[in-house]
Motif scaffolding. Structure first.
Motif, PDB file in Angstrom:
ATOM      1  N   ASP B   5      -0.867  31.101  72.315  1.00  0.00           N
ATOM      2  CA  ASP B   5      -2.182  31.215  72.959  1.00  0.00           C
ATOM      3  C   ASP B   5      -2.183  30.550  74.335  1.00  0.00           C
ATOM      4  O   ASP B   5      -1.587  29.507  74.525  1.00  0.00           O
ATOM      5  N   TRP B   6      -2.883  31.162  75.253  1.00  0.00           N
ATOM      6  CA  TRP B   6      -3.070  30.548  76.574  1.00  0.00           C
ATOM      7  C   TRP B   6      -3.901  29.276  76.407  1.00  0.00           C
ATOM      8  O   TRP B   6      -4.875  29.269  75.641  1.00  0.00           O
ATOM      9  N   PRO B   7      -3.562  28.220  77.143  1.00  0.00           N
ATOM     10  CA  PRO B   7      -4.357  26.991  77.008  1.00  0.00           C
ATOM     11  C   PRO B   7      -5.800  27.161  77.493  1.00  0.00           C
ATOM     12  O   PRO B   7      -6.104  28.095  78.250  1.00  0.00           O
ATOM     13  N   LEU B   8      -6.637  26.241  77.045  1.00  0.00           N
ATOM     14  CA  LEU B   8      -8.056  26.266  77.408  1.00  0.00           C
ATOM     15  C   LEU B   8      -8.286  25.363  78.630  1.00  0.00           C
ATOM     16  O   LEU B   8      -7.716  24.277  78.726  1.00  0.00           O
ATOM     17  N   GLY B  25     -18.447  25.745  81.895  1.00  0.00           N
ATOM     18  CA  GLY B  25     -17.931  26.358  80.672  1.00  0.00           C
ATOM     19  C   GLY B  25     -16.417  26.261  80.657  1.00  0.00           C
ATOM     20  O   GLY B  25     -15.838  25.441  81.376  1.00  0.00           O
ATOM     21  N   SER B  26     -15.811  27.096  79.859  1.00  0.00           N
ATOM     22  CA  SER B  26     -14.355  27.039  79.755  1.00  0.00           C
ATOM     23  C   SER B  26     -13.780  28.446  79.692  1.00  0.00           C
ATOM     24  O   SER B  26     -14.519  29.426  79.558  1.00  0.00           O
ATOM     25  N   LEU B  27     -12.483  28.542  79.821  1.00  0.00           N
ATOM     26  CA  LEU B  27     -11.799  29.827  79.646  1.00  0.00           C
ATOM     27  C   LEU B  27     -10.324  29.590  79.360  1.00  0.00           C
ATOM     28  O   LEU B  27      -9.829  28.481  79.484  1.00  0.00           O
ATOM     29  N   HIS B  28      -9.633  30.662  78.983  1.00  0.00           N
ATOM     30  CA  HIS B  28      -8.202  30.563  78.729  1.00  0.00           C
ATOM     31  C   HIS B  28      -7.422  31.155  79.898  1.00  0.00           C
ATOM     32  O   HIS B  28      -7.842  32.157  80.477  1.00  0.00           O
ATOM     33  N   TYR B  43     -17.263  33.222  86.181  1.00  0.00           N
ATOM     34  CA  TYR B  43     -18.410  32.346  86.445  1.00  0.00           C
ATOM     35  C   TYR B  43     -19.049  32.482  87.831  1.00  0.00           C
ATOM     36  O   TYR B  43     -20.019  31.809  88.120  1.00  0.00           O
ATOM     37  N   ALA B  62     -13.106  11.872  76.212  1.00  0.00           N
ATOM     38  CA  ALA B  62     -14.560  11.685  76.238  1.00  0.00           C
ATOM     39  C   ALA B  62     -14.980  10.462  75.434  1.00  0.00           C
ATOM     40  O   ALA B  62     -14.268  10.045  74.515  1.00  0.00           O
ATOM     41  N   PRO B  65     -19.608  10.188  70.766  1.00  0.00           N
ATOM     42  CA  PRO B  65     -21.067  10.250  70.613  1.00  0.00           C
ATOM     43  C   PRO B  65     -21.604   9.421  69.435  1.00  0.00           C
ATOM     44  O   PRO B  65     -22.723   8.907  69.502  1.00  0.00           O
TER      45      PRO B  65
END
Ligand code: FE2
Ligand code: FE2
Lengths: 315, 95
Positions: B5-8, B25-28, B43, B62, B65
């Protein structure tokens, strides 16, 4: 001991929802909330990309360059909407590839409307006007859904959707001002898409199994029937204005309710289409599968090239 | 799936000069260059950006939480860091 803990966590979670605090990816959430969202967001994402197919069917045959540009831009937007939604879904820990595999294997669902064929150019008008119109009704409500990344994706999507509906309505307006045949074509598209568009809101409240929990968690804020009614109330005057007839003999304004009354939806048809027996289910899945398989060597080559570049840089 | 899989990638966009990049947001994508190109297509179809940053999602660290109450508590108790904590005599308009 663990039991008590879970109850406390759930109470704290519900308190957050009730005071309109958005839930973010790493926050604690009940497993069912996560599962419901993964199912709903991935279905929604699949609907966007499967939705590219019936309209893509007319890109090469659009009647002029303006219409072709517009349709291309719209279909590209739908691809983008799928991307925003898969991205939101991934924040819940579900992989995009898994989701894609589930679509291709037929395990995952998508909106039943995209299993109907687009037979004439007027269908492109009907899809933009009615199908995007119904989707917008749903999506505007989802801009305030309790899960942050989903809500943010919806805000982006809603901004882009408004031209989709307008371009569809414009196609219908132009056809209704045209020849006898063109008007008949528009009416025929209306006749075929009206009921399936109403079905897009899902089963009626009495038969909707997931509704109550989704309302409690504010994933949904309106019931299926409420949204369907808003869509009907908004759309009937638009149809009347351009001289289209709604194919429902029971449709009439109810002064006391302040809404249109409408006829019985054929839920049997809905069930058939959802369970894979609509006119185009097989074709749609086959198209997604072909795209996935034909693109495989490109994805592999791009990855191999990226790795090679990285290795060269390191040495 | 046999394919790797392509990384995120997380995507940040500056909408105009003078504003900071903001997470959208994100994408691969297979690498950073293609992530930037994909981000442009996904985007910024309506001129939403003049500059794009991408960061591989696995590189983002991060705060936790579930620990955020304790983590951010030191700032909560320090009301004297805000101007409203101080009394200003009548007659002073701007301070
Ligand atoms: Fe869309
Ligand atoms: Fe759309």
């Amino acid at each position: 001991m663990k039991e008590v803990n879970l109850t406390e966590l759930e109470a704290a979670f519900q308190a957050k929802i009730d005071s309109e605090v958005r839930i973010e990816p790493k926050d604690w959430m009940p497993e069912r909330y996560r599962k419901t969202l993964i199912r709903q967001i991935s279905q929604h994402a699949h609907s966007e990309i499967v939705g590219m197919l019936p309209e893509g069917n007319w890109i090469t045959r659009a009647p002029n360059l303006r219409r072709k540009q517009v349709l291309l831009a719209k279909v590209q937007d739908e691809g983008g909407h799928g991307q925003y939604l898969y991205s939101a879904m991934e924040t819940l820990g579900h992989s995009r590839q898994q989701s894609m595999d589930d679509l291709i294997s037929g395990k995952a669902k998508y909106s039943s409307i995209f299993n109907y064929p687009t037979l004439t150019w007027a269908d492109i008008g009907a899809v933009g006007w009615l199908v995007d119109g119904a989707a917008i009704m749903n999506q505007v409500a989802l801009c305030r859904t309790s899960y942050g990344p989903y809500a943010r994706a919806m805000v982006r999507i809603c901004k882009e959707e408004s031209f989709h509906q307008r371009q569809g309505f414009e196609i219908m307006c132009v056809l209704m001002k045209g020849s006898e045949e063109q008007r008949a074509m528009a009416q025929d598209a209306m006749n075929r898409f009206w009921w399936p568009a109403l079905m897009m809101f899902g089963p009626s409240d009495a038969d909707s199994t997931n509704s109550e929990e989704s309302l409690k968690w504010r994933i949904k804020r309106h019931t299926n029937d409420e949204l369907r009614q808003s869509f009907i109330d908004a759309t009937v005057p638009q149809a009347e204005l351009i001289g289209l007839t709604i194919p429902d003999k029971d449709l009439k304004w109810n002064e006391a309710r302040g809404h249109y009354d409408y006829g019985q939806i054929d839920w049997n048809e809905f069930k058939q289409v959802v369970s894979g027996h609509g006119p185009c289910n097989t074709e749609r899945i086959a198209a997604r599968k072909k795209a996935e398989e034909d693109g495989k060597w490109v994805r592999e080559a791009a990855m191999a090239y990226a790795e090679k570049k990285k290795a060269r840089k390191a040495s | 799936m046999s394919t790797k899989d392509w990384p995120l990638w997380e995507v940040f966009i500056r909408s105009k000069q003078g504003l900071a990049h903001k997470h959208v947001g994100s994408l691969h994508a297979p690498d950073a260059e293609m992530a930037v190109e994909n981000a442009r297509d996904v985007y910024t179809r309506r001129n939403e950006g003049i500059s794009i940053w991408v960061v591989e999602s696995s590189q983002v660290f991060a705060s936790d939480p579930s620990d955020s109450d304790a983590f951010f508590e030191p700032a909560q108790s320090k009301v004297y860091r805000h101007p409203t904590f101080y009394e200003v005599p009548e007659g002073i308009a701007h301070m």
